[in-house]
Design an enzyme around this catalytic site. Sequence first.
Site, short mmCIF file in Angstrom:
data_model
loop_
_atom_site.label_atom_id
_atom_site.label_comp_id
_atom_site.label_asym_id
_atom_site.label_seq_id
_atom_site.Cartn_x
_atom_site.Cartn_y
_atom_site.Cartn_z
N ARG A 30 -23.85 9.34 8.18
CA ARG A 30 -22.50 9.12 8.71
C ARG A 30 -22.58 8.26 9.97
O ARG A 30 -21.73 7.42 10.23
CB ARG A 30 -21.79 10.46 9.01
N TYR B 239 2.19 -4.79 6.50
CA TYR B 239 1.81 -4.04 5.31
C TYR B 239 2.48 -2.66 5.34
O TYR B 239 2.48 -1.99 6.38
CB TYR B 239 0.28 -3.89 5.31
N ASP C 212 -4.50 -8.15 11.70
CA ASP C 212 -4.94 -7.82 10.35
C ASP C 212 -5.09 -9.16 9.60
O ASP C 212 -4.11 -9.83 9.32
CB ASP C 212 -3.89 -6.92 9.69
N LYS D 261 -9.61 -6.37 -0.58
CA LYS D 261 -8.96 -7.59 -1.06
C LYS D 261 -10.00 -8.72 -1.14
O LYS D 261 -10.93 -8.60 -1.89
CB LYS D 261 -7.77 -7.92 -0.15
C1 LIG Z 1 -4.28 -3.55 1.36
C2 LIG Z 1 -3.95 -3.83 2.77
C3 LIG Z 1 -4.16 -2.87 3.78
C4 LIG Z 1 -4.65 -1.48 3.46
O1 LIG Z 1 -5.98 -1.52 3.03
P1 LIG Z 1 -6.60 -0.37 2.08
O2 LIG Z 1 -7.97 -0.88 1.84
O3 LIG Z 1 -5.75 -0.27 0.87
O4 LIG Z 1 -6.57 0.90 2.88
C5 LIG Z 1 -3.86 -3.21 5.08
N1 LIG Z 1 -3.37 -4.43 5.39
C6 LIG Z 1 -3.15 -5.37 4.47
C7 LIG Z 1 -2.60 -6.69 4.88
C8 LIG Z 1 -3.42 -5.10 3.12
O5 LIG Z 1 -3.18 -6.04 2.20
#
Ligand SMILES: *Cc1c(COP(=O)(O)O)cnc(C)c1O
Length: 413
Positions: free
Chosen positions: A64, A117, A190, A215
């Site tokens: 961890r 998001y 982000d 993604k």
């Molecule tokens: C998918 C996404 C998230 C969340 O990510 P997870 O891996 O699903 O927890 C946050 N910000 C953006 C812009 C996203 O496309």
Amino acid sequence: MDIHNKRFETLSVTHGEHESTTSDVAEDVVVPIHLTSTYAVGGLNPDADLESLNPDAGEYLYSRLSNPTRNALEHRLAAMEGGEYGMAFASGTAAIVSTVMATVQPGDHVVAFDDLYGGTKTMLSRLFEERLGVDVTLVDARDPDAVADAVRPETELLWMETPTNPLMRLCDIAALADVAHDAGALLGVDNTFVSPYFQQPLALGADVVVHSTTKYLNGHSDSVGGAVVTDDETLAGEIRFLQQVGMGNMLSPFDAYMVLRGTKTLPLRMERHQENALAVADYLESHDLVTAVHYPGLESHPQHDLAKRQMSGYGGVLSFELDAELAGVEQFLGALREFPLAVSLGGVESLVEHPATMTHSPLTQAARDELGITDSLVRMSVGVEHIADLLADLERGFDALESAQEKTAATSD
Ligand SMILES: *Cc1c(COP(=O)(O)O)cnc(C)c1O
């Protein structure tokens, strides 16, 4: 090792790999998946400082806290974002909650983009506002002055995304970094939507960058993960504490391996995603049954100049408005074969998504109206398939929509 004279395409293939290969059996070219949960330490070491184990020096105690596969990925992610400290999380959500948690306390204030998001928006309101007493103001951050106006003495964090989902709105990272720093606050970005290959927020003045590696970074729709990169040593220490001890929401060794593998082809994939998305955007823009296309790579995008200034490419996500009611949209979506109807984005395969009834259905109708998320809005994550097959598929969708509309017209005559 001096990484600063290496190009992105080199770092994304090999950086982190060799340093973290601890195998004494062979000189692995690729870091193995270290599944062990614990490490034999060899003997007592009363002077060991468990708070600051250095995996780069081979100091491992428990997985961890640190793991060689995750460590390799964390170095890779930091190098790709041009930052000093990288941390890999169990999801993008885990990366975001840890970063926000590390920067605010009860009584503090956060200014965030109103087009964030959906999950992040819910996290900010249900966790930070309702449970932790952190005030959050959502603003249209396309206008840096609107953000500056929302800042208060107790503002500690600006939380932004660019481009946003699903309307591909942009905010000016450099301008917002000035707003944040004038206020003594941090700017978090982000960077999921275009990946570090096309946009590098730290170089534009952001203090911390996060990703859903689910993604583009992993890129194959087969792993859920997240990342944080920062140059700020104190902030990195706080985030690492949350990752390892406060929350224990680190990425698993298997998923770390998946993302290490995925990043190797990120530059190749992003080029094709963009080429295909631009072709799809052009096709849609010229179609009679489309009333608007949202893609920052189009000259018609209201912030195209900003896009050219702060991004080196525009990614593979776009959205558009069909000239149809919900029933017509359903006909269109139902006829597509190369674009399965699914949330998420950034994988090699194309996907289509209907924000009003899928990603943004938790919002009220009024909130959707205010953001501009109509029933006729469709979002696409354009993959790396052959463009001719994708365009032929869209043609199939429009044929289905047209014949449905002709039928409706005939029955109402
Ligand atoms: C998918 C996404 C998230 C969340 O990510 P997870 O891996 O699903 O927890 C946050 N910000 C953006 C812009 C996203 O496309």
